[in-house]
Design a protein around this motif. Structure first.
Motif, short mmCIF file in Angstrom:
data_model
loop_
_atom_site.label_atom_id
_atom_site.label_comp_id
_atom_site.label_asym_id
_atom_site.label_seq_id
_atom_site.Cartn_x
_atom_site.Cartn_y
_atom_site.Cartn_z
N ARG A 299 24.67 31.66 35.45
CA ARG A 299 24.33 32.88 36.43
C ARG A 299 24.63 32.43 37.81
N SER A 300 24.76 33.65 38.55
CA SER A 300 24.98 33.37 39.99
C SER A 300 24.40 34.46 40.73
N ILE A 301 23.21 34.05 41.44
CA ILE A 301 22.31 35.22 42.13
C ILE A 301 22.36 34.89 43.29
N ARG A 302 22.50 36.09 44.20
CA ARG A 302 22.78 36.22 45.78
C ARG A 302 23.70 35.00 46.15
N PRO A 303 24.84 34.87 45.59
CA PRO A 303 25.90 34.03 46.16
C PRO A 303 26.20 34.21 47.30
N ALA A 304 26.53 32.87 48.15
CA ALA A 304 26.81 32.80 49.65
C ALA A 304 27.98 33.66 50.01
N SER A 305 29.02 33.90 49.00
CA SER A 305 30.33 34.89 49.34
C SER A 305 29.86 36.20 49.35
N GLY A 306 28.65 36.49 48.67
CA GLY A 306 28.39 38.05 48.59
C GLY A 306 29.20 38.91 47.65
N VAL A 307 29.81 38.23 46.66
CA VAL A 307 30.84 38.70 45.76
C VAL A 307 30.84 38.13 44.28
N VAL A 308 30.41 38.94 43.63
CA VAL A 308 30.44 38.55 41.98
C VAL A 308 31.56 39.31 41.52
N ALA A 309 32.01 38.85 40.19
CA ALA A 309 32.97 39.56 39.30
C ALA A 309 33.23 39.17 38.21
N ASN A 310 33.70 39.77 37.12
CA ASN A 310 33.94 39.46 35.83
C ASN A 310 35.04 40.21 35.17
N ALA A 311 35.91 39.83 34.49
CA ALA A 311 36.96 40.64 33.70
C ALA A 311 37.06 39.83 32.26
N ASN A 312 35.87 39.38 31.66
CA ASN A 312 36.17 38.84 30.34
C ASN A 312 36.69 37.36 30.57
N ASN A 313 36.71 36.77 31.99
CA ASN A 313 37.44 35.45 31.85
C ASN A 313 36.41 34.32 31.85
N ARG A 314 36.83 33.29 31.88
CA ARG A 314 35.86 31.93 31.66
C ARG A 314 34.97 32.26 32.67
N THR A 315 33.40 31.84 32.32
CA THR A 315 32.50 31.95 33.28
C THR A 315 31.83 30.53 33.27
N THR A 316 32.02 29.59 32.64
CA THR A 316 31.58 28.11 32.83
C THR A 316 32.56 27.07 32.63
N ASN A 317 32.56 25.95 33.20
CA ASN A 317 33.37 24.72 33.01
C ASN A 317 32.75 23.77 32.14
N ALA A 318 31.61 24.09 31.65
CA ALA A 318 30.87 23.04 30.73
C ALA A 318 31.85 22.47 29.44
N PRO A 319 31.74 21.59 29.21
CA PRO A 319 32.66 21.05 28.09
C PRO A 319 31.70 21.56 26.72
N PHE A 320 32.33 21.16 25.70
CA PHE A 320 31.61 21.43 24.35
C PHE A 320 30.61 20.63 24.25
N PRO A 321 29.31 20.86 23.68
CA PRO A 321 28.87 22.06 23.01
C PRO A 321 28.38 23.30 23.97
N ASP A 322 28.50 23.11 25.39
CA ASP A 322 27.78 23.88 26.18
C ASP A 322 28.96 24.84 26.88
N HIS A 323 30.01 25.15 26.23
CA HIS A 323 31.13 25.74 26.66
C HIS A 323 31.19 27.26 26.69
N LEU A 324 30.28 27.79 25.97
CA LEU A 324 29.96 29.05 25.36
C LEU A 324 31.42 29.63 24.38
N SER A 325 32.51 29.28 24.55
CA SER A 325 33.89 29.71 23.97
C SER A 325 35.05 28.94 24.41
#
Length: 829
Positions: free
Chosen positions: A506-532
């Motif tokens: 999650r990213s709540i009120r980021p400093a950049s003031g901009v959030v976006a998603n186009a089904n892209n990767r949302t986390t850099n966590a490795p397996f097993p916390d990688h989501l997909s």
């Protein structure tokens, strides 16, 4: 002879008269179910009077004095406009389509029954909050009240389709609504499909080759964008990745894809938001366009419900008592598919001495089973046995083509997070639409089980984005990491429950003031916390990031422009790779027709900016070239399995042409003695594409147009699957865009119409907190599901042109040009 002629003349005239009478009677009966927007209905189950105003675009605005009456009225409105759509969705969840369509739907019913979605929905009722149960009960009462009106007033059975498929209409139940949400979750996951696809291809390929075909997502995971004007790729930046089959034109195949879509059409969407520091007005903006299958009527229906103390407006699903995407007076929210790997296929070993038992880490265990009867129209009833292992249901072998990867003496079981009775996803949706702060929205989202969604939210002073849905907790020692079917008797392959709902990105009120998603990767966590491991290619998010950072301050107009952007960053990245050698070289046989045609095409593409315009030839040439190139590069290795990856594969093409980890080896045809280069294969593929286009459209390239083949087909089920009904009930028009543009218009990818636009943004909205009543939205067809209503398709041309209608909750706006006012009165006890 004269007498015979007279007799024949009278017979012909009589037959024509009878035909006209029959047509007139049919029209009369069908027209009886056309919605009447100016009526008064006295209905049992209401507590007080409800007013429903249809605005100039037939959007219903519901005014109720209690929450229960508001949900009741929403049920009435959905049933009045979309009763057939609701019945089809409900029967799909129940696995009862064969009752309507006969033996042709039997295999589909077997698959749907195996998942047992409706039984899980019924069991989940005991886990819902009191408020959710009240909403479900009131909504169901509203649907059933309208069915009663249809029967009592002879309103044409409620929808024209019921004259052809009149198998009885059971009362609506709360479980039906929950089951429809589970069907939506089924459509928005491709995890099991990808597992079996990989397993099938490994019969022919090495692990390294498989990694080339399905590379790890190349870019870092992001939720909020970097600080303004920093960190975004330049146009055309290469996507260098490094390692860390049915006929769609078959009518039954189209019906099946309503519930089990191909992996590449499991769900996609765009959402972005900026806070007041990045807008011209100093107030937040949010844009959302969820991408789903195109249908007539649209998947979405626009509604405004005025609850006591709060109003909500946006897109609803017929059959579900919620506004799933939209806004209230304090908060706006949008959704995109999160791509969570929420399914695993388990290969279970059967006991040779007792096929009802399967192997577990503790030894043999007995499968749970239940036998049900499937009623089949025009044929005998069919008994089907449903079975479960500890991992989940044992589906028929044709589900996800599991039979192709299941050895003899084994069965495949499906583990899926949605296969749980403890599902409060509808409760989350109801709480989200009443949330007034970003924090309240986040809390509401933590109740979602499935499908996994990225939720972008905006309030006047800030924006945020968070991932909902509960991923499985895979063990660190998992043999497959969820990328391939797992052996069911190996303990390390098991799940340790589901992840804590507060642990997702999650990213709540980021400093950049901009959030976006186009089904892209949302986390850099490795397996097993990688989501997909499987995300949409990064071209859309790159384009969104580039355009958002192209200006300091945004307006609602700039958001509308971006939603309708048809420039393909994929084409800008890939075209220089596959064309560079051809642009600067020429065969010795100068003057031959094929070479001249190739030169002309290359000249056109060299001046092209990547815009997938319906009026241009370049998008068609490039799209055909990409398809042909995939066939040329992978055809010798894959043989008949080429259908598993048919269509454009840009990440694969980039990897091959950049020779990442030796992927350039794919260009060599392994059936020949010589070593072919990628430049040679690219030229052959271009010739293949041009030959195909000449055969289909003639030799004059100046007459070729992308829109001619890239038509959006909004399919009406089932009438639109058969001639001649398809001529009247399907909505079809030319469109711009493509598979990788922000205005996403995904092509079929195979069959005789591979460029048909079948998956796009059926709902678009831009929410402007400078004045929320100046927000805009649109759906892809019209509000009504009735074939004779002028509101069946009246929004389709606006949608095609990238235009919108007002999204106002102001009473003066709503009543200006209103089409009618419907009053619901409580029946006297």
């Amino acid at each position: 002879m004269r007498t015979l002629f007279r007799v024949l003349l009278w017979l012909t005239g009589g037959l024509l008269a009878l035909a006209l009478i029959a047509a007139g009677l049919g029209y009369y009966l069908i027209s009886r179910s056309k919605p009447d927007y100016d009526s008064v209905q006295t209905l049992a189950g209401l507590n007080g009077e409800v007013e429903i105003v249809r605005d100039a675009n037939a959007v219903p605005h519901i005014y109720a004095q209690t929450d229960a009456d508001a949900y009741f009225a929403l049920g009435v409105v959905h049933a009045q406009e979309r009763l057939w759509q609701m019945e089809l969705s409900r029967r799909g969840a129940q696995g009862r389509l064969s009752e309507l369509f006969g033996p042709a739907a039997l295999s589909l019913d077997r698959r749907l029954r195996a998942l047992d979605l409706h039984a899980l929905a019924r069991a989940s009722l005991r886990y819902q909050s009191a408020e959710t149960i009240e909403a479900l009960d009131a909504y169901s009462a509203g649907v059933n009240a309208w069915i009663g009106v249809v029967n009592e007033s002879a309103l044409g059975r409620g929808a024209p389709e019921f004259f052809l498929f009149n198998e009885g209409l059971a009362p609506w139940t709360p479980a039906d609504s929950i089951a429809i949400l589970k069907v939506m979750a089924l459509r928005l996951t491709n995890a099991a499909t990808m597992e079996t696809k990989r397993a099938k291809l490994l019969r022919r390929l090495t692990p390294e080759q498989l990694e080339d075909l399905f590379p790890v997502y190349p870019d870092p995971g992001i939720l909020s964008l970097p600080t303004f004007a920093k960190g975004h790729p330049e146009p055309g930046a290469p996507t260098v990745t490094r390692r860390a089959s049915r006929d769609e034109d078959d009518a039954l195949g189209e019906l099946e894809e309503l519930f089990f879509p191909p992996a590449r059409r499991a769900g996609a969407s765009n959402v972005w938001a900026v806070d007041g520091d990045r807008t011209a007005t100093g107030a937040s903006l949010l844009a959302n366009d969820p991408h789903l299958w195109l249908s007539a009527p649209s998947v979405w229906m626009l509604v405004h419900v005025e609850f006591p103390g709060e109003g909500v407006i946006g897109g609803s699903l017929a059959g579900v008592p919620a506004v799933l995407v939209g806004r209230n007076r304090s908060l706006a929210w949008g959704l995109t598919t999160a791509g969570i790997d929420d399914q695993d296929v388990y290969i279970e070993k059967l006991n040779p001495e007792n096929p009802d038992e399967y192997l577990t880490p503790e030894g043999w265990a007995r499968m749970t089973s239940r036998t049900e009867t499937i009623r089949v129209k025009g044929a005998d009833d069919v008994a089907t046995t449903l079975r479960w292992t500890r991992h989940g249901p044992v589906p028929p072998p044709d589900l996800y083509d599991l039979g192709a990867v299941t050895p003899e003496g084994h069965v495949a079981a499906l583990a899926w997070t949605a296969l749980s009775a403890e599902d409060r996803s509808l409760e989350a949706a109801l709480n989200l639409m009443r949330a007034t702060t970003i924090e309240a929205a986040v809390k509401a989202g933590e109740k979602v089980l499935a499908p996994g969604q990225n939720v972008a939210v905006a309030e006047k002073s800030g924006v945020g984005v968070f991932v909902t849905g509960r991923p499985p907790n895979r063990r660190i020692g998992s043999r497959s990491h969820g990328r391939l079917p797992s052996l069911g008797w190996i303990a390390e392959n098991d799940w340790d429950g589901l992840a804590d709902p507060s642990a997702t990105p999650r990213s709540i009120r980021p400093a950049s003031g901009v959030v976006a998603n186009a089904n892209n990767r949302t986390t850099n966590a490795p397996f097993p916390d990688h989501l997909s491991f499987d995300w949409e290619a990064p071209y859309r998010i790159r384009r969104i990031e580039q355009k958002l950072n192209a200006r300091q301050f945004h307006t609602a107009e700039s958001f509308v422009e971006l939603q309708n952007d048809t420039v393909s960053e994929m084409a800008r990245a890939v075209l220089p790779l596959i064309a560079s050698d051809l642009w600067w070289t020429r065969d010795e046989g100068v003057g031959d027709a094929r070479g001249d045609r190739r030169d002309a095409a290359l000249k056109m593409l060299g001046a092209w900016n990547g815009e997938m315009s319906e009026h241009a030839a370049e998008p068609l040439i490039f799209a055909a070239w990409m398809r042909a190139l995939t066939r040329r590069i992978a055809g010798d290795e894959l043989g008949e399995d080429l259908s598993e990856i048919e269509g454009a594969r840009p990440l694969f093409i980039e990897r091959v042409f950049y020779d990442v980890d030796g992927a350039g080896r794919w260009c060599d045809v392994d059936k020949t003695a010589r070593v072919e280069t990628c430049a040679e294969i690219s030229k052959l593929a271009l010739d293949d594409a041009l030959d195909e286009l000449v055969a289909a459209h003639g030799a004059d390239m100046s007459t070729w147009r992308w829109g001619e083949v890239h038509r959006a087909r909004h399919l009406a089920t089932p009438l639109g699957l058969r001639w001649p009904f398809d001529l009247f009930v399907n909505i079809e028009h030319e469109t711009s865009g493509g598979d990788y543009t922000v205005q996403r218009a995904q092509t079929r990818g195979r069959g005789p119409e591979p460029y048909l636009n079948v998956h796009a943004a059926g709902y678009r909205a831009v929410y402007d907190f400078a004045d929320l009543d100046r927000s805009v939205y649109i759906i892809s067809t019209g509000e009504s599901g009735h074939l004779l209503s002028r509101h069946y398709d009246d929004l389709a041309e606006l949608w095609r042109a990238g235009e919108y209608i007002p999204m106002s909750m102001a009473d003066s706006d709503i009543r200006a040009g209103a089409l009618g006012v419907m009053r619901l009165l409580p029946a006297e006890e």
